[in-house]
Scaffold this active site. Structure first.
Site, PDB file in Angstrom:
ATOM      1  N   THR A   1      73.793 128.384  70.321  1.00 39.78           N
ATOM      2  CA  THR A   1      74.459 129.690  70.324  1.00 39.78           C
ATOM      3  C   THR A   1      73.678 130.740  71.099  1.00 39.78           C
ATOM      4  O   THR A   1      74.260 131.611  71.732  1.00 39.78           O
ATOM      5  CB  THR A   1      74.663 130.172  68.859  1.00 39.78           C
ATOM      6  OG1 THR A   1      75.496 129.236  68.212  1.00 39.78           O
ATOM      7  CG2 THR A   1      75.301 131.537  68.787  1.00 39.78           C
TER       8      THR A   1
ATOM      9  N   SER B   1      74.182 121.869  69.800  1.00 39.07           N
ATOM     10  CA  SER B   1      73.237 120.885  69.249  1.00 39.07           C
ATOM     11  C   SER B   1      73.918 119.797  68.434  1.00 39.07           C
ATOM     12  O   SER B   1      73.282 118.801  68.079  1.00 39.07           O
ATOM     13  CB  SER B   1      72.136 121.572  68.439  1.00 39.07           C
ATOM     14  OG  SER B   1      72.612 121.993  67.194  1.00 39.07           O
ATOM     15  N   SER B   2      75.198 119.937  68.143  1.00 42.41           N
ATOM     16  CA  SER B   2      75.918 118.843  67.481  1.00 42.41           C
ATOM     17  C   SER B   2      76.009 117.630  68.404  1.00 42.41           C
ATOM     18  O   SER B   2      76.283 116.516  67.952  1.00 42.41           O
ATOM     19  CB  SER B   2      77.329 119.281  67.101  1.00 42.41           C
ATOM     20  OG  SER B   2      77.254 120.431  66.317  1.00 42.41           O
TER      21      SER B   2
ATOM     22  N   THR C   1      71.197 125.783  66.196  1.00 43.10           N
ATOM     23  CA  THR C   1      70.675 125.715  64.825  1.00 43.10           C
ATOM     24  C   THR C   1      71.195 124.505  64.050  1.00 43.10           C
ATOM     25  O   THR C   1      70.538 124.042  63.122  1.00 43.10           O
ATOM     26  CB  THR C   1      71.047 126.988  64.033  1.00 43.10           C
ATOM     27  OG1 THR C   1      72.459 127.151  64.056  1.00 43.10           O
ATOM     28  CG2 THR C   1      70.365 128.205  64.606  1.00 43.10           C
ATOM     29  N   ASP C   2      72.363 123.996  64.438  1.00 48.82           N
ATOM     30  CA  ASP C   2      73.005 122.964  63.605  1.00 48.82           C
ATOM     31  C   ASP C   2      72.122 121.738  63.383  1.00 48.82           C
ATOM     32  O   ASP C   2      72.085 121.191  62.286  1.00 48.82           O
ATOM     33  CB  ASP C   2      74.345 122.535  64.219  1.00 48.82           C
ATOM     34  CG  ASP C   2      75.387 123.637  64.119  1.00 48.82           C
ATOM     35  OD1 ASP C   2      75.181 124.581  63.339  1.00 48.82           O
ATOM     36  OD2 ASP C   2      76.405 123.558  64.822  1.00 48.82           O
TER      37      ASP C   2
ATOM     38  N   THR D   1      65.202 122.887  56.735  1.00 50.96           N
ATOM     39  CA  THR D   1      66.607 122.498  56.601  1.00 50.96           C
ATOM     40  C   THR D   1      67.457 123.719  56.936  1.00 50.96           C
ATOM     41  O   THR D   1      67.098 124.835  56.554  1.00 50.96           O
ATOM     42  CB  THR D   1      66.902 122.084  55.138  1.00 50.96           C
ATOM     43  OG1 THR D   1      66.105 120.938  54.832  1.00 50.96           O
ATOM     44  CG2 THR D   1      68.350 121.734  54.917  1.00 50.96           C
TER      45      THR D   1
ATOM     46  N   THR E   1      65.954 112.834  47.320  1.00 50.50           N
ATOM     47  CA  THR E   1      66.806 113.598  46.408  1.00 50.50           C
ATOM     48  C   THR E   1      67.821 114.473  47.161  1.00 50.50           C
ATOM     49  O   THR E   1      67.528 114.998  48.231  1.00 50.50           O
ATOM     50  CB  THR E   1      65.977 114.489  45.453  1.00 50.50           C
ATOM     51  OG1 THR E   1      66.883 115.303  44.690  1.00 50.50           O
ATOM     52  CG2 THR E   1      65.002 115.384  46.175  1.00 50.50           C
ATOM     53  N   GLN E   2      68.995 114.620  46.535  1.00 47.95           N
ATOM     54  CA  GLN E   2      70.012 115.519  47.087  1.00 47.95           C
ATOM     55  C   GLN E   2      69.636 116.981  46.848  1.00 47.95           C
ATOM     56  O   GLN E   2      70.229 117.877  47.454  1.00 47.95           O
ATOM     57  CB  GLN E   2      71.373 115.257  46.421  1.00 47.95           C
ATOM     58  CG  GLN E   2      71.980 113.924  46.781  1.00 47.95           C
ATOM     59  CD  GLN E   2      73.210 113.585  45.951  1.00 47.95           C
ATOM     60  OE1 GLN E   2      73.610 114.337  45.067  1.00 47.95           O
ATOM     61  NE2 GLN E   2      73.804 112.447  46.236  1.00 47.95           N
TER      62      GLN E   2
HETATM   63  N1  ASP Z   1      76.809 125.095  67.160  1.00 44.96           N
HETATM   64  C1  ASP Z   1      75.571 125.746  67.515  1.00 44.96           C
HETATM   65  C2  ASP Z   1      74.545 124.692  67.839  1.00 44.96           C
HETATM   66  O1  ASP Z   1      73.956 124.131  66.968  1.00 44.96           O
HETATM   67  C3  ASP Z   1      75.108 126.621  66.396  1.00 44.96           C
HETATM   68  C4  ASP Z   1      73.907 127.465  66.700  1.00 44.96           C
HETATM   69  O2  ASP Z   1      73.259 127.375  67.710  1.00 44.96           O
HETATM   70  O3  ASP Z   1      73.579 128.300  65.854  1.00 44.96           O
HETATM   71  O4  ASP Z   1      74.341 124.402  68.986  1.00 44.96           O
END
Ligand code: ASP
Length: 345
Positions: free
Chosen positions: A13, A58-59, A89-90, A166, A277-278
């Site tokens: 992002t 990042s997905s 961030t993902d 996390t 652990t969850q």
């Molecule tokens: N979908 C974005 C990513 O992980 C979310 C982010 O950067 O906050 O690339």
């Protein structure tokens, strides 16, 4: 000498702009990003950058991208004082965990950051995150040595150990947590590093990269009502060498015979299973309840207080080293990059 920092821009992002037709956010290029942070020039650092082509949400991160990031760091290791990785961030916590295992004997800062709002937006958190990350990557101690000698995530004025982090919020600026390990610095008007929490070991050993990651791993999330058919199906995937079993509370699981039989047969086939652990906070204590005790008697490896992100990437790393199941089990239980606390209970 000005600090020399290499920025590795992978996407996320922080560098995205709005697609005017679809109104979704899409990755843009690095010049756009730096044009929007003129304050970076005021730091008076020598900054170079490497950009992923194309920059990624990042997905879409995969182990090949982790290799690219690691290689960029290794090939430039002697030329720079520190590295800032701009990342979505993902999956940031997965990348941070993977890099911590891939870069053995790291003695320079690798600071990963990104933002919740694109850098061009008025209320962006990206500008502050980028500038603070650069300052941390440039920080030295009284001997002129790097303050941070590990992979860390800087986000919203928190500096976390990468393999303890996390993502906890999709909406808040304070997006990350590390509930089993303290922050590595107090960041306010100035930055105070916590030298007890930081990994400050300084052996003379050279940086040792490990690029191979084995993706024949899987994860199983337990839930009340999971059926024998579902569990057996998940456990029997033919190519899988290691499974992270996400258990209840202190590493607890159903005590039913069918459940134990399914796990036993899987372990007898040579598959490594790790108990994580969850819960977001706390540790696996296998002798606290019957279900957890049963898992450890079957040979399921206790994950202690490791995060899921660190557990799955550690498995990829250990199998990537070409180790057999017995050795993988042995090393999973050990702390190799500050990822878990082995306590005696
Ligand atoms: N979908 C974005 C990513 O992980 C979310 C982010 O950067 O906050 O690339």
């Amino acid at each position: 000498m000005k600090p020399r920092i290499l920025i590795i821009y992978t996407g996320g992002t922080i560098g995205m702009i709005e697609d005017l037709n679809t109104h979704t956010l899409k990755p843009f290029d690095f010049s756009h990003l730096m044009d929007n942070v003129p304050k970076v020039k005021m730091l008076n650092y020598d900054i170079d950058n490497i950009q992923f082509q194309p920059p990624l949400d990042s997905s879409d991160m995969h182990t090949a991208h982790w290799k690219d990031i690691a290689r960029s760091i290794v090939e430039n290791y002697d030329r720079y004082d520190g590295f800032v990785v701009l990342h979505g961030t993902d999956t940031m916590a997965y990348t941070a965990s993977a890099l911590s295992f891939m870069l053995e004997n790291l003695r320079k800062p690798v600071i990963i950051t990104g933002s919740q709002l694109p850098i061009g937006e008025v209320r962006t958190d990206g500008e502050e995150n980028l500038i603070t990350a650069l300052q941390i990557a440039a920080a030295t101690d009284s001997f002129g040595l790097p303050m941070v000698r590990e992979v860390a995530i800087l986000f919203d004025n928190f500096l976390w150990r990468g393999n303890r982090s996390t993502k906890r919020s999709a909406d808040n600026f304070n997006a990350f947590e590390s509930s089993n390990y303290p922050s590595l610095a107090q960041i306010g008007l100035s930055i105070h590093f916590d030298t007890d929490a930081l990994n400050r070991k300084h052996s003379g050993e050279e940086l040792r990269p490990h690029y191979e990651l084995d993706t024949t791993v899987a994860a199983i999330d337990l839930f009340p009502g999971i059926s024998p058919t579902t569990l057996r199906h998940q456990l029997s995937c033919p190519s899988v060498k290691g499974i992270v079993l996400r258990t209840f509370g202190a590493g607890n699981a159903p005590t039913a015979k069918w459940f134990a039989d399914a796990l036993r047969e899987t372990i007898e086939r040579g598959v490594v299973i790790m108990n994580v652990t969850q819960c977001g906070n706390g540790s696996v204590h296998t002798n606290r309840y019957m279900g957890g005790d049963m898992l450890s008697n079957l040979g399921v490896v206790p994950g202690h207080d490791i995060t899921f992100e660190a557990a799955i990437t550690k498995m990829m790393h250990l199998f990537g080293l070409g180790l057999d199941a017995t050795e993988v089990v042995r090393r999973l239980e050990q702390n190799i990059a500050g990822e878990l606390t082995v306590a005696n209970f």
